[in-house]
Motif scaffolding. Sequence first.
Motif, PDB file in Angstrom:
ATOM      1  N   GLY A 198       0.849  -1.204   0.000  1.00  0.00           N
ATOM      2  CA  GLY A 198       0.000   0.000   0.000  1.00  0.00           C
ATOM      3  C   GLY A 198       0.874   1.240   0.000  1.00  0.00           C
ATOM      4  O   GLY A 198       0.715   2.154   0.798  1.00  0.00           O
TER       5      GLY A 198
ATOM      6  N   TYR B  77       7.954   5.668   1.818  1.00  0.00           N
ATOM      7  CA  TYR B  77       8.594   4.755   2.780  1.00  0.00           C
ATOM      8  C   TYR B  77       9.417   3.682   2.074  1.00  0.00           C
ATOM      9  O   TYR B  77      10.418   3.198   2.607  1.00  0.00           O
TER      10      TYR B  77
ATOM     11  N   PHE C 119      -5.465  -0.048  -5.126  1.00  0.00           N
ATOM     12  CA  PHE C 119      -6.599   0.888  -5.076  1.00  0.00           C
ATOM     13  C   PHE C 119      -6.249   2.253  -5.693  1.00  0.00           C
ATOM     14  O   PHE C 119      -6.880   2.695  -6.660  1.00  0.00           O
TER      15      PHE C 119
ATOM     16  N   LEU D 256       1.461   0.355   6.306  1.00  0.00           N
ATOM     17  CA  LEU D 256       1.285   1.672   6.928  1.00  0.00           C
ATOM     18  C   LEU D 256       0.042   2.367   6.397  1.00  0.00           C
ATOM     19  O   LEU D 256      -0.099   2.553   5.187  1.00  0.00           O
TER      20      LEU D 256
END
Length: 244
Positions: A56, A62, A80, A128
């Motif tokens: 995600g 990150y 998504f 996260l």
Amino acid sequence: MMNMQTLQDQVNAIRWFHQIDLGDGIVTPGVYDTRAKLKALHIPEDLSGKTVLDIGTWDGFYAFEAERRGAARVVATDSFIWQGHSWGSKAGFELARKVLDSHVEDREIDILDISPETVEPADVVLFLGVLYHMRYPLQALENVCSVTKKLAIIETVVDLSHMKRPAMAFYPGGQLNGDTSNWWGPNEAAVHALLKTAGFSHVETVSKDPLLYRIGRAIRHRRKYGTPIRHGIARSRMVFHARP
Ligand SMILES: C[S@@+](CC[C@H](N)C(=O)[O-])C[C@H]1O[C@@H](n2cnc3c(N)ncnc32)[C@H](O)[C@@H]1O
């Protein structure tokens, strides 16, 4: 070498979630305070030789940070946002990767399809800001656990902080901040229980929002979304480290 004005124009053409330092004074204008969250995550400073999976990833801040910390291989996944289901896209990830001359690999895959058969397990897995978006949180965490070799770092919205028993708030119809992709706000005990049930054997809470910060946010959310103050204060964000 990309001309700075051309780069700035390309940055301006994208709607960013993350604030990513692209060098030469250009920082992507993300709506999320990526650096503040980074401090709370307690990602190992030195990731030399480690493999990292960022599930995600959105714009990839990150994942790029894991690469900067020396990770041997970083794979960033999303579906998504990258498929354009909300206001974001994959364009930010792709531009940042190019400008940073990064070798972070991308995989477009739904979390519910992640398993050791589809994604190579990694030493460190980042999950996260995703758990509360899951319709099936236990299944999602089982999938995360199945591809974690050493450490999973889970950052999430938590709710019902006044309850000691494991409990989750349910947000049908956009009840959390008007965002219909938010589903669940587990409390701290529920996150521990979910992670253990999903297969992790060691779970620790590594950071919590300070009370004053929660009060400030509750006031802002009262103004912005009409959230009752007591609900706002019961909500916060926490970070957990889980080991298989
Ligand atoms: C709030 S953003 C968090 C982004 C980033 N991890 C961070 O912490 O800043 C949630 C991310 O989860 C992704 N996501 C939500 N549901 C997903 C699903 N079912 N499969 C894969 N990714 C999903 C979204 O596309 C989005 O990038």
